[in-house]
Motif scaffolding. Structure first.
Motif, short mmCIF file in Angstrom:
data_model
loop_
_atom_site.label_atom_id
_atom_site.label_comp_id
_atom_site.label_asym_id
_atom_site.label_seq_id
_atom_site.Cartn_x
_atom_site.Cartn_y
_atom_site.Cartn_z
N SER A 164 0.82 -1.12 0.29
CA SER A 164 0.12 0.06 0.03
C SER A 164 1.08 1.55 -0.16
O SER A 164 1.88 0.80 0.44
N LEU A 165 0.36 1.94 -0.19
CA LEU A 165 1.03 3.22 -0.13
C LEU A 165 1.65 4.22 1.05
O LEU A 165 1.41 3.68 2.07
N GLY A 166 3.05 4.20 1.29
CA GLY A 166 3.57 4.69 2.75
C GLY A 166 4.09 3.27 3.50
O GLY A 166 4.84 3.25 4.57
N SER A 209 1.65 17.42 -2.63
CA SER A 209 2.21 18.79 -2.81
C SER A 209 2.86 19.71 -1.48
O SER A 209 3.97 20.21 -0.91
N MET A 210 1.85 18.58 -0.47
CA MET A 210 1.93 19.06 0.49
C MET A 210 3.57 18.57 1.23
O MET A 210 4.43 18.91 1.69
N VAL A 211 3.49 17.09 0.85
CA VAL A 211 5.00 15.76 1.25
C VAL A 211 6.31 17.05 0.07
O VAL A 211 7.41 17.19 1.10
N ARG A 212 5.70 17.43 -0.71
CA ARG A 212 6.94 18.07 -1.97
C ARG A 212 7.62 19.43 -0.77
O ARG A 212 9.09 18.95 -0.95
N ALA A 213 6.44 20.09 -0.63
CA ALA A 213 7.30 21.36 0.19
C ALA A 213 7.39 21.12 1.83
O ALA A 213 8.60 21.34 2.25
N GLY A 214 7.09 20.26 2.04
CA GLY A 214 7.64 19.76 3.73
C GLY A 214 8.26 18.34 3.67
O GLY A 214 8.85 18.67 5.18
N GLY A 215 8.53 18.26 2.98
CA GLY A 215 9.91 16.63 3.04
C GLY A 215 9.42 15.70 3.83
O GLY A 215 8.62 15.40 4.57
N ALA A 216 10.52 15.53 4.65
CA ALA A 216 11.04 14.82 5.43
C ALA A 216 9.76 15.15 6.56
O ALA A 216 9.30 14.14 7.55
N THR A 217 9.16 16.68 7.15
CA THR A 217 8.45 16.68 8.08
C THR A 217 7.51 16.50 7.80
O THR A 217 7.25 15.48 8.96
N SER A 218 6.81 17.06 7.07
CA SER A 218 6.03 16.25 6.28
C SER A 218 5.44 14.98 6.65
O SER A 218 3.87 14.00 6.62
N MET A 219 6.47 13.91 6.53
CA MET A 219 6.57 12.41 5.87
C MET A 219 6.10 11.96 7.20
O MET A 219 5.14 11.29 8.06
N ARG A 220 6.38 12.75 8.72
CA ARG A 220 6.56 12.54 10.35
C ARG A 220 5.05 12.82 10.44
O ARG A 220 4.68 12.32 11.04
N ILE A 256 9.46 7.20 4.24
CA ILE A 256 9.47 7.39 2.82
C ILE A 256 9.82 8.64 2.39
O ILE A 256 9.32 9.44 2.58
N ASN A 257 10.28 7.78 0.99
CA ASN A 257 11.10 9.06 -0.09
C ASN A 257 9.96 10.58 -0.49
O ASN A 257 8.94 10.00 -1.09
N TYR A 309 6.91 9.07 -2.23
CA TYR A 309 5.60 9.53 -2.11
C TYR A 309 3.95 10.01 -2.57
O TYR A 309 2.84 10.04 -2.82
N ALA A 310 5.36 11.64 -2.92
CA ALA A 310 4.49 12.36 -4.02
C ALA A 310 3.92 12.32 -5.20
O ALA A 310 2.45 11.90 -5.51
#
Length: 267
Positions: A33-35, A139-150, A183-184, A188-189
């Motif tokens: 699954s995703l993630g 868009s959120m994940v690309r902008a926030g990177g690892a912080t957004s993934m967390r 996840i990268n 993910y994005a």
């Protein structure tokens, strides 16, 4: 636990793969699954490997598989599976996927039926979510990177598991959260963008492979109604409902394995 993963060179890149079971047994390929990564299937490997040559892999953008620039399309994710089968000299396999992996299975059933002996689509739909929501998340994940993934990992349990499971199995929940956080972000994005654009509803009638639709009774993401809608359009599709939320193979270990085994064994 299964054999250690390795890097498999295919015509579409170097994919992280694990293979278990007798090399001469019929093949079963499992799609995450995703993630998540191929480790999501660890609870089922020993049981499935008694009967099949079990092939697990990290979907493009995830784990140790290629993280190519997005957006991805399900044409990409489906062709990746065919390249994996070719690289392993597997002419035909049963396919079982959860959520994004299940949607990949639908694509294969529509576009590559001769490569499938059976199709198990778990906690999925022919159209998952809405395009604006997926594009916003990408868009959120690309902008926030690892912080957004967390942040995604922190909020994931309520989408993935029932409250009872979260309470009773905190170690499992935390392990899956940690996996998501690693996840990268670009991978993910790019997969979110694939989900944003894919709508297979009009083509479900093209699926001729014996199909099982497995749903979670308490899944808020891909509902029992989503599975019932697919059942109407896929000829002779069977439907099974487990008392789980979205990641049904982690929440109903034995019930999931038994349901999948019973279906594929009788195809």
């Amino acid at each position: 636990m299964g054999h250690d993963p390795f890097q498999l060179l295919t015509s579409r890149g170097n994919f992280r793969v694990a293979v278990d079971g007798d090399v001469t047994a019929p093949a079963l390929i499992l799609s995450n699954s995703l993630g998540t990564t191929l480790e999501m299937w660890t609870p089922q490997v020993a049981e499935f490997a008694k009967h099949w040559r079990v092939i697990r892999y990290d979907t493009r953008g995830h784990g140790g598989s290629p993280v190519t620039p997005g957006p991805y399309r399900f044409d990409d994710l489906g062709q990746d599976v065919l390249a994996l089968l070719d690289a392993l000299s597997v002419e035909q396999a049963a396919f079982c996927g959860i959520s994004m992996g299940g949607h990949t299975g639908l694509w294969l059933g529509i576009h590559a039926a001769t490569r499938l002996s059976a199709l198990v689509v778990c906690n999925s739909a022919a159209r998952i979510g809405t395009q604006p929501a997926w594009l916003e998340r990408a868009s959120m994940v690309r902008a926030g990177g690892a912080t957004s993934m967390r942040n995604l990992a922190d909020s994931a349990p309520g989408r993935w598991f029932t409250e009872g499971f979260i309470h009773d199995q905190p170690d499992v929940v935390q392990r899956v959260q940690e996996g998501l956080a690693q996840i990268n972000p670009e991978g993910y994005a790019a997969c979110c963008e694939a989900l944003a654009t894919s709508d297979l509803r009009a083509d479900l009638g093209l699926i001729s492979t014996p199909t099982l639709l497995l749903a979670g009774a308490f899944d808020p993401v891909t509902t029992v109604a989503d599975a019932q809608a697919m059942q109407v359009d896929i000829a002779h599709a069977q439907l099974a409902v487990l008392p789980t939320s979205h990641l049904s193979n982690l929440e109903a270990l034995g019930g999931f394995a038994q349901t999948v085994h019973n279906f594929i064994a009788h195809v």
